[in-house]
Design an enzyme around this catalytic site. Structure first.
Site, PDB file in Angstrom:
ATOM      1  N   GLU A 265      -0.065  -0.948   5.917  1.00  0.00           N
ATOM      2  CA  GLU A 265       0.983  -0.345   6.746  1.00  0.00           C
ATOM      3  C   GLU A 265       0.772   1.150   6.901  1.00  0.00           C
ATOM      4  OE1 GLU A 265       4.728   1.355   8.160  1.00  0.00           O
ATOM      5  OE2 GLU A 265       3.635   1.868   6.361  1.00  0.00           O
ATOM      6  N   GLU A 266       0.413   1.801   5.803  1.00  0.00           N
ATOM      7  CA  GLU A 266       0.296   3.268   5.845  1.00  0.00           C
ATOM      8  C   GLU A 266      -0.924   3.745   6.635  1.00  0.00           C
ATOM      9  OE1 GLU A 266       2.731   4.904   5.178  1.00  0.00           O
ATOM     10  OE2 GLU A 266       3.781   4.205   3.387  1.00  0.00           O
TER      11      GLU A 266
ATOM     12  N   HIS B  56       5.857  10.086   1.137  1.00  0.00           N
ATOM     13  CA  HIS B  56       4.603  10.706   1.613  1.00  0.00           C
ATOM     14  C   HIS B  56       4.414  12.104   1.020  1.00  0.00           C
ATOM     15  CE1 HIS B  56       4.211   8.078   5.496  1.00  0.00           C
ATOM     16  NE2 HIS B  56       4.717   7.393   4.483  1.00  0.00           N
TER      17      HIS B  56
ATOM     18  N   ASP C 152       8.782   3.842  -0.951  1.00  0.00           N
ATOM     19  CA  ASP C 152       7.973   3.475   0.222  1.00  0.00           C
ATOM     20  C   ASP C 152       6.680   2.813  -0.228  1.00  0.00           C
ATOM     21  OD1 ASP C 152       6.842   3.246   2.714  1.00  0.00           O
ATOM     22  OD2 ASP C 152       6.563   5.376   3.043  1.00  0.00           O
TER      23      ASP C 152
ATOM     24  N   ASP D 176       0.846  -1.200   0.000  1.00  0.00           N
ATOM     25  CA  ASP D 176       0.000   0.000   0.000  1.00  0.00           C
ATOM     26  C   ASP D 176       0.876   1.243   0.000  1.00  0.00           C
ATOM     27  OD1 ASP D 176       0.796  -0.486   2.733  1.00  0.00           O
ATOM     28  OD2 ASP D 176      -0.811   0.811   3.442  1.00  0.00           O
TER      29      ASP D 176
HETATM   30  N1  BES Z   1       8.516   3.358   5.606  1.00  0.00           N
HETATM   31  C1  BES Z   1       7.840   4.141   6.568  1.00  0.00           C
HETATM   32  C2  BES Z   1       8.519   4.129   7.916  1.00  0.00           C
HETATM   33  C3  BES Z   1       9.760   4.956   7.986  1.00  0.00           C
HETATM   34  C4  BES Z   1       9.730   6.289   7.623  1.00  0.00           C
HETATM   35  C5  BES Z   1      10.888   4.418   8.445  1.00  0.00           C
HETATM   36  C6  BES Z   1      10.851   7.044   7.692  1.00  0.00           C
HETATM   37  C7  BES Z   1      12.018   5.175   8.528  1.00  0.00           C
HETATM   38  C8  BES Z   1      12.007   6.493   8.137  1.00  0.00           C
HETATM   39  C9  BES Z   1       6.432   3.615   6.741  1.00  0.00           C
HETATM   40  O1  BES Z   1       5.815   3.283   5.529  1.00  0.00           O
HETATM   41  C10 BES Z   1       5.580   4.695   7.338  1.00  0.00           C
HETATM   42  O2  BES Z   1       5.380   5.695   6.719  1.00  0.00           O
HETATM   43  N2  BES Z   1       5.074   4.447   8.527  1.00  0.00           N
HETATM   44  C11 BES Z   1       4.135   5.294   9.136  1.00  0.00           C
HETATM   45  C12 BES Z   1       3.484   4.476  10.209  1.00  0.00           C
HETATM   46  C13 BES Z   1       2.110   4.850  10.597  1.00  0.00           C
HETATM   47  C14 BES Z   1       1.160   5.083   9.496  1.00  0.00           C
HETATM   48  C15 BES Z   1       1.583   3.848  11.576  1.00  0.00           C
HETATM   49  C16 BES Z   1       4.800   6.505   9.712  1.00  0.00           C
HETATM   50  O3  BES Z   1       5.947   6.431  10.194  1.00  0.00           O
HETATM   51  O4  BES Z   1       4.185   7.571   9.674  1.00  0.00           O
HETATM   52 MN    MN Z   2       6.986   2.136   4.365  1.00  0.00          MN
HETATM   53 MN    MN Z   3       5.158   5.218   4.579  1.00  0.00          MN
END
Ligand code: BES
Ligand code: MN
Ligand code: MN
Length: 457
Positions: A155-156, A429, A121, A90
């Site tokens: 995940e997102e 993002h 991502d 996603d």
């Molecule tokens: N890949 C990211 C996590 C991430 C971001 C790791 C930057 C290291 C550096 C993941 O897809 C993400 O965006 N996670 C969300 C989690 C949330 C929606 C529960 C986040 O960190 O905002």
């Molecule tokens: Mn991610």
């Molecule tokens: Mn992400």
């Protein structure tokens, strides 16, 4: 050794094939947050299914109450180690669309970068492990160890159904170590292994004042304005020194150790360059901490969006009826997102003025993690990255969150190797998300070597 040469050749000869496969996947607008993309979610899950089928790895599409999960299992021999690869198909919503140079779901290569929503991502990073598996299967005819692949579609949006899924499939998911590529390198040509992530606690509040918008001349000063209240509530959450004001918020926060501070400050990090990357002329944050300490190992508070009142052209004298905000805290290990929700709701309700009703919604939460740096699989990852990138990886932390890392540890007792191929300026993002194609191929190569290195532990 012979085998690894064959793999090298295959990877070199199939660079374009891997790129066009990734481009196919990137064309599918699998935005998990927006229900109008529901059929695309299924399409992306099926694309991944077919990818496993094509390399003769048995895979299953498992429906959940939300978006489906793809689980593939390559089992060779009980005596070999088992790796559990996790990734997500996603992506975040692509808006604001007008800021994209090429369209988010029309993948385009410019200057050695592949631009598309999800490029880094996590479709591009996740796909490196599928590509490396193709290389092994299509040359040697088998993988060097047992590998399970768990690719989810939520995940997102906080991985709402994944925890139950993992609990319900504990036996099937049994493994020795988890591998995730969904993080960043320290910088260009500075590969890194991430040993800590922050957690998150996400909220939305809705304030209701008068039953409808009012003339601000006739009523202003006498009737409480919900937008005024919203800004007061939000600004009461954090002070000017960057400290969160909710009672109890820091109770579980552990101080940084001297070793941690040294490990952070020993990394090559150029603050000027960092400022330039994000386009600001100064930085701020919690008093007494460095930029990397603030990003990686201290909690933070961010308002993600605010709506309320008139924001159109010209001036309108109105006392709005409603106001709303979405905001989140990044958390460090031991901070409990559920306790924070309770403390926060009380803190806000206690401040509500007469004439305002608040609906409070805790959206999702997961705690932060730090993985032990003594785990033997880390050495295998170092070796694999040295082969793939020609550089020794740094050990870093990241400020983002991957909620499932905690679940893997708590439910299955598994440590995770966070091997990120992304760059901090990949625009995750955000408009113009990209993945550096050289890193894509270095990631595939590292992954191909990783399976071998894990076998040899
Ligand atoms: N890949 C990211 C996590 C991430 C971001 C790791 C930057 C290291 C550096 C993941 O897809 C993400 O965006 N996670 C969300 C989690 C949330 C929606 C529960 C986040 O960190 O905002
Ligand atoms: Mn991610
Ligand atoms: Mn992400």
């Amino acid at each position: 050794m012979e085998k690894l040469l064959q793999i090298e050749e295959y990877l070199e000869a199939n660079k374009e094939t891997f790129e066009s496969q990734l481009i196919e996947l990137l064309k599918i607008p699998s935005v998990s947050a927006d229900s109008s993309f529901k059929t695309s979610m299924l399409e992306a899950a099926n694309w991944i299914m077919h990818c496993f089928e094509a390399m003769k790895i048995p895979a299953e599409l498992i429906p959940t109450e939300g978006h489906p999960i793809v689980l593939a299992e390559y089992h060779r021999d009980d005596s070999l180690p088992t790796v559990l690869v996790y990734g997500h198909y996603d992506v975040q919503p692509a808006d604001p669309l007008d800021l994209w140079i090429s369209k988010p779901f029309e993948p385009t290569v410019r200057d050695g970068n592949l631009y598309a929503r999800g490029a880094t991502d996590d479709k591009g990073q996740m796909f490196t492990h599928l590509a490396s598996s193709q290389a092994w299967m299509n040359t040697v005819g088998e993988l060097p160890c047992n590998i399970k692949y768990l690719i989810e579609g939520e995940e997102e949006i906080g991985s709402a159904h994944l925890e139950d899924f993992i609990e319900a499939h504990r036996e099937r998911l049994k493994a020795d170590v988890v591998v995730i590529s969904d993080t960043c390198q320290l910088g260009p040509d500075q590969p890194a292994i991430t040993v800590g992530l922050r957690g998150i606690s996400y909220f939305e509040i809705f304030l209701q004042g008068p039953k409808q918008d009012l003339h601000s001349g006739s009523f202003g000063g006498a009737v409480t304005n919900p937008v005024n209240t919203l800004t007061q509530l939000l600004s009461s959450i954090i002070n000017k020194e960057g400290q969160v004001q909710i009672p109890g918020f820091y109770d579980a926060v552990e101080s940084l150790t001297e070793e941690e501070r040294e490990q952070f400050s020993g990394l090559p990090f150029d603050e000027e360059n960092f400022k330039e990357q994000v386009g600001v002329d100064g930085l701020s944050g919690e008093k007494g901490f460095t930029t990397n300490e603030r990003r990686w190992a201290r909690p933070s508070f961010d308002i993600n969006g605010v709506t309320g009142g008139y924001a159109g052209e010209g001036a309108k004298t109105v006392l709005p009826a409603k106001a709303n905000a979405k905001f989140s805290f990044r958390l460090v290990p031991k901070q409990d997102p559920k306790q924070i929700a309770i403390d926060l709701e009380k803190y806000l309700r206690d401040q509500l003025p007469p004439g305002i009703k608040m609906e409070f919604k805790a959206m999702h939460g997961s705690p932060g993690v730090v993985v032990p740096q003594t785990n033997p699989y880390l050495q295998a990852a170092v070796t694999a990255i040295e082969q793939g990138f020609g550089k020794t990886p740094y050990f870093i932390r990241e400020g983002g969150s991957i909620p499932v890392v905690t679940t893997f540890y708590e439910s299955l007792g598994l440590n995770t190797l966070l091997l990120g191929w992304g760059l901090n300026d990949d625009n995750t993002h955000s408009p113009n998300e990209k993945f550096h194609l050289a890193d894509f191929h270095r990631g595939i190569r590292s992954s191909a070597y990783l399976w071998q290195a894990i076998r040899e532990i």
